[in-house]
Enzyme design. Sequence first.
Site: not given
Ligand code: GBH
Length: 465
Positions: A23, A80, A125, A170, A312, A314, A382, A433-434
């Site tokens: 990332q 980290r 990761h 994760e 982690n 959120y 996280e 951000e993926w």
């Molecule tokens: C983290 O995952 C990751 O470890 C990190 O690399 C990333 O940058 C960070 O979150 C912020 O996203 O789009 O509806 O399919 C947290 C778990 C996995 C939660 C992906 C949100 C997407 C849901 N995340 N998920 S969706």
Amino acid sequence: MSGLDVSVFPHDFAWGAATAAYQIEGGWNMDGRGPSIWDTFCHAKGRVFEDHTGDVACNSYQLWEEDLKCIRQLGLTHYRLSLSWSRLLPDGTTNHVNPKGVAYYNKVIDDLIACGVTPMITLYHMDLPQALQDLGGWSSTEIADIFESYARFCFKTFGDRVKLWITVNEPYVCAKLGHEDGIFAPGIKNPGISVYLAGHNMLRAHTKAWHTYNTHFRPLQAGQVSLALNSDWVEPLDPGCPKDATAAERYKDFTLDWFACPVFCTGDYSESMRARIETRSLDLGYKQGSRLPRFTKSEPSPLGTADFFALNYYTSRKVKDLNDGSKKNELSFEGDQGAEGVVDPSWPICGVHWLAVVPDGLRKLLKYIKDMYTSLPIYITENGFSQMGPVQIEDADRSQFYQDTLQEVGKAISQDRVNVKGYFAWSLLDNFEWSDGYSVRFGLFHVDFSTPELKRTIYRSGPYR
Ligand code: GBH
């Protein structure tokens, strides 16, 4: 700077920020780095928002010293980061070591320590070397031993200075988004099957790495090893509805408990998860053996393979029953789970659609982990708040979020007696951000991706405590 009462936090509390190699690093083909599955995924068009890639990202490969300045400016005690497996071992195996990759991480680690910052290092990761994907990736049995060799190499090379290790970040997300939904690399959509196999092999890989550390490195290096599990806090949508209550239990079975039960409770998947999958296989006429793999006696058990709990967190969800819903007759993870997590309309959404802001969910989850799983110390590895659209350097809402969240962590420590050892904000920098590319910003520092200097600018919320 905030109204936070920091006196409830232990004096040695870890105040950190987190990042991940793919990332932030860029330098995707520099100095002998091999390709990873995220290079392949991004370079195939149409996978990531506006075909963004991590080719350059924050260019932390060349601008590490700028990152270090950010870390020092915030006064963080911990940082980290993750290692790019294919930068160290371009084909994924220890047959070929890339000395420039080793030199890069040696410098990062040495600089951190020289500045009094403790590194926490994640081995994996999301960024598997492509050469290993070509051999079957996380679906192959052999991957666990290959990961173990990589981990051994890292412990040997960096473990004299690094004392906090995360094997896999994760596994739920890697398995589900990468092998069921196909929205993360390697982009496999094989519903109801690969997800369990990939998750299983990640657990086997983690287990072998932990045992290697425990036997061969802990006596001299005296560090700690765990795996980072992501979890939402969940409650039944209608607490008076028994179906929603059962669905909430199933939801947990298939998310946090999928990995936490083998590591912290029994050494195996929960009986309820296994029974659910077996029954559905029968109902749907699936006959090619069990979809949920078994741990064998010939390998070490995952039970007890964590020296701390790495969480982690959120967001939170309300869970409703989906047993008779559209997924009922479909061979899929969600069909097996038979539960859907929804956002409570009273929760504000910050930036990206999935991120409902629920700070007290973190307090409840911390207590739940202590009550259900372990009395080991917990690191929040996280947690964060995102922005989309126009850049707001004056991000009062995010400052408020950090204050509210840390208040809840403080209550978990002082009132619920949870042994929380540290907090890592996601993320030090705005980054790749993926599948959302650069459209979602989680940084404590803004990064100007429009110019080659990739200038870092502190957000108002940057000094988050
Ligand atoms: C983290 O995952 C990751 O470890 C990190 O690399 C990333 O940058 C960070 O979150 C912020 O996203 O789009 O509806 O399919 C947290 C778990 C996995 C939660 C992906 C949100 C997407 C849901 N995340 N998920 S969706």
